[in-house]
Design an enzyme around this catalytic site. Sequence first.
Site, PDB file in Angstrom:
ATOM      1  N   CYS A  31      -8.437   7.333   6.761  1.00 45.80           N
ATOM      2  CA  CYS A  31      -7.480   7.456   5.537  1.00 45.80           C
ATOM      3  C   CYS A  31      -8.149   8.303   4.463  1.00 45.80           C
ATOM      4  CB  CYS A  31      -6.946   6.075   5.302  1.00 45.80           C
ATOM      5  SG  CYS A  31      -6.037   6.080   3.927  1.00 45.80           S
TER       6      CYS A  31
ATOM      7  N   CYS B 296      -7.443   6.779   1.208  1.00 48.34           N
ATOM      8  CA  CYS B 296      -8.023   5.637   0.661  1.00 48.34           C
ATOM      9  C   CYS B 296      -9.293   5.949   0.349  1.00 48.34           C
ATOM     10  CB  CYS B 296      -8.011   4.691   1.837  1.00 48.34           C
ATOM     11  SG  CYS B 296      -6.607   4.409   2.973  1.00 48.34           S
ATOM     12  N   ASP B 297     -10.025   6.743   1.001  1.00 46.18           N
ATOM     13  CA  ASP B 297     -11.662   6.770   1.098  1.00 46.18           C
ATOM     14  C   ASP B 297     -11.902   8.158   0.385  1.00 46.18           C
ATOM     15  OD1 ASP B 297     -11.749   4.450   2.083  1.00 46.18           O
ATOM     16  OD2 ASP B 297     -11.464   5.129   4.013  1.00 46.18           O
TER      17      ASP B 297
END
Length: 315
Positions: free
Chosen positions: A139, A142-143
């Site tokens: 992701c 997300c990261d």
Amino acid sequence: MDTTTPEQVQLLIIGSGPAGYTAAVYAARANLKPVLYQGIQPGGQLTITTEVENYPGFPDGVQGPELMIHFEKQAARMGADLRYGLATKVDLTQQPYKVWIDEEKIIETNAIIIATGASAKWLGIESEQRLNGYGVSACAVCDGFFFRGKEVAIVGAGDTAAEEALYLSKLCSTVHMIIRRDEMRASKIMQDRVKATPNIKIYWNSETDEIIGDKAVEAVRLKNGKSGETTQIPIKGFFVAIGHQPNSDIFKGFLDMDEAGYIQTVPGTAKTNIEGVFAAGDVQDKIYRQAVTAAGSGCMAALDAERYLSEKGLH
Ligand code: NDP
């Protein structure tokens, strides 16, 4: 609360993406008193995206997590009983069907809407698993933040990979995009955007041989599928964006599925091969996989369930 005594529920909805919440809105408004279990990722895949520009009704776009909060609030306001918990096992051999939540609590119901969605696929190599969470991620949204100003790699050539590569290109110094064929599957507009981005470097006909690093990602070794040549690129983050698989494992052996595990529904309906069991959203749709189509199929599932329960005299 005694978790061994089954709880009787008129309609159970499993999953909390656009399909599950839309089903909950419709079912609650039809007074079916739906109980919805949110699963492992409340809000589903949209909670790990940023800007959503193609969900109708938001002329200026909307953030994915914000959109899902709207869905959840709307379902709650209509009176749906929204609960944390993961469906871990089912018995669909006879009615009332049984669904185990978090391996212990048992729900008994005559009608189920399965809206469990899909999850990211992995390459399946040892180093990917070992370094997952230590530089390996599925992701970017997300990261990606953790790799600001650094070099990263991304595998995949679909719309997701293109979108994530573009997202990463705004944060990272260089994005090395690893593509296994000599063309991309992504839509033309996304391909053009990727190719026009100076800090995205594409490696055609390339496969990931190994992600190198002991406690954190340090490099990736690629192998050219045509020449057999290997190349090592120093990176800090490794992103996998190679598609998704339906979350249908617990229903195997009960419901008809295709070879990839997508639940099969009767065309034009949300009905599965078991009466009273309906499926909506990405768990049964490998073609469209959009938030708006998932929401639409959630609506269909709730209407089908309402009709079914009425015809059976259960509502
Ligand atoms: P796709 O299935 O479309 O693409 C997966 C990509 O990963 C393909 O390029 C595939 O390669 C590659 N791949 C698969 N397995 C491996 C492997 N083991 N090693 C290397 N590469 C691999 O998935 P997406 O998640 O990208 O998209 C899913 C659907 O969602 C699509 O319909 C897409 O259009 C849609 N979508 C739309 C968006 C939008 O409209 N904004 C955004 C994101 C997704 P190959 O091509 O060789 O098979």
